[in-house]
Structure formats: C-alpha cells, structure tokens
Enzyme design. Structure first.
Site, PDB file in Angstrom:
ATOM      1  N   SER A 206       0.823  -1.195   0.000  1.00 23.32           N
ATOM      2  CA  SER A 206       0.000   0.000   0.000  1.00 23.32           C
ATOM      3  C   SER A 206       0.864   1.254   0.000  1.00 23.32           C
ATOM      4  CB  SER A 206      -0.916  -0.006   1.225  1.00 23.32           C
ATOM      5  OG  SER A 206      -0.152  -0.267   2.400  1.00 23.32           O
ATOM      6  N   ARG A 207       0.213   2.385   0.258  1.00 25.28           N
ATOM      7  CA  ARG A 207       0.885   3.683   0.284  1.00 25.28           C
ATOM      8  C   ARG A 207       0.141   4.601   1.239  1.00 25.28           C
ATOM      9  NH1 ARG A 207       1.690   7.072  -5.287  1.00 25.28           N
ATOM     10  NH2 ARG A 207       1.519   9.188  -4.453  1.00 25.28           N
TER      11      ARG A 207
END
Length: 237
Positions: A206-207
């Site tokens: 993810s980010r």
C-alpha cells in the site's frame, strides 16, 4: 481504538519481570485485524493429523501472516511541533499536490510526503501528530500499483483530517495498492488522538500520503526509509 505508543520515560521492570519484557520486546504483538489470518492456518495445521505437508503449510502460512500483521511498539520523539511518519516504508515522493477532494479543503497544492509500503513492511498506520479528527472519508477507486504517482488520485483511499491544538491541519491518506484490497481505519470524527497512536491498517502492499500546511519545510528525501511513529517528516512552525 488506537493503541498508544510507549511513552518516553516509562520505568523499566527488574528481575523476572524484566526477562519477560525482553522476550515480549523480541516478539512484536499482533494487530487484531490479523487474528483470523493467523488462527485459520493454525487450525488447519492442528487438524492435519499425519499429513505433514499440510501441517507445515499451515504453520508457514500462519507465521507469514503473523509477520505481516506485526504491531511493534514505537516511541515518538518528545519534541513540540514535529510530524512523524504515519507508516513504515520508503519515501516515494516529496512534492506538492492538492489534498483529496472529498475532504473539501480546496485545490491549493500542499506539501506532501508519500510513503510506499512493500509486503515486508509493518502495515499499521500511526497518527502523525496529536490532534482532533475533524473528518474521515472513504473513496472507492482502482487498485493500481501504489508506487505509481497517479495512485493518490485514482486508487481506493481513506482520508483523515487532523487538527492540532494550535489549529494547524494535517491530512493523512491510506491508499490501497495492487495487492491491498482492504483499508482499515479505526478513527472516527471527534476522536482525540496522540502522536504515534495506531489508527488503521492496509492489507498487503500500500501507500500512505501526508499533506502539510503551506510553507512547511519537509525534512526527508525520496528513497529514505521511515519508521512509523518515530521518523520526523517535518516540524510545524
């Protein structure tokens, strides 16, 4: 709700209690969201009987999930005005960009730091500053690779607006990635959070983007590794 970080100056235990604390410190606790992912393969391993390959596969899967959902203790810096990294990972972008439209903050570009989390990083998110949660918004979207610049705009995301005691606003955005299909956010509007509190989790790559007030001097560079709840991204004036 959010788990509190270990506060600076916490007294140390001695004797047997100290030994127990050392053992606990070497084995990070598990985030509650990971319990089903660990319990199911463990149950399969127990029920495998004489089928060794099934037992081994179950134990290996449980161990991998326990590693992914690990929830280590962190100690935030004891300095006023600091903004800490909301996640472990590698800084992918240090730039300016408009905050998520769903927060209603306008389209003025703000300083931004984007942190990319690989599947090997700790995947819990931590509060970058102490403050009140003013808004939490989920936005459906695509599931492109989180390390792409356009992921901030087109991927599924969960945005949270925090307001500090001095009235400054910080936005932190959880962004789903190519493998991440589930964003968990435990924070609710009106919650009072402390810097370093755990407030959410993104499953499997993810980010996390952090937006700062105009004029904030950022203290990090692309390619730098961050430790969630500890690495200082900026100091608010």
């Amino acid at each position: 709700m959010a788990r509190r970080p270990t506060p600076p100056g916490t007294p140390e235990t001695t004797g047997v209690g100290h030994v127990v604390d050392l053992v606990r410190a070497s084995i990070p606790p598990l985030h509650p969201a990971g319990l089903p992912f660990v319990a199911v393969p463990l149950a399969v391993a127990v029920a495998a009987g004489k089928r060794k390959w099934v037992r081994r596969a179950g134990l290996a899967t449980a161990a991998a999930c326990a590693g992914f959902f690990r929830h280590p203790n962190r100690v935030p810096p004891n300095r006023p005005g600091v903004v800490v990294a909301p996640a472990d990972g590698e800084i992918a972008l240090v730039d300016t960009a408009s905050p998520p439209a769903e927060l209603g903050l306008g389209d003025q570009p703000l300083p931004r730091v984007s942190i990319f989390l690989s599947v090997l990083d700790v995947h819990v998110q931590r509060t970058p500053v102490s403050g009140v949660v003013r808004e939490v918004r989920h936005q459906s979207g695509q599931f492109r690779s989180a390390d792409l610049p356009e992921a901030s705009a087109v991927n599924e995301r969960n945005s949270m607006l925090l307001e500090t005691q001095s009235g400054q606003q910080i936005v932190v955005v959880q962004i789903a990635g190519l493998l991440a299909r589930r964003i968990v956010c435990d924070a609710r509007v009106g919650d009072v959070l402390t810097i370093g509190d755990t407030y959410g989790l993104i499953r499997f790559g993810s980010r996390v983007d952090t937006y700062f007030p105009v004029g904030t001097e950022l203290l990090v560079q692309p390619g730098q590794r961050t430790i969630g709840g500890e690495t200082v991204l900026a100091t608010l004036s």
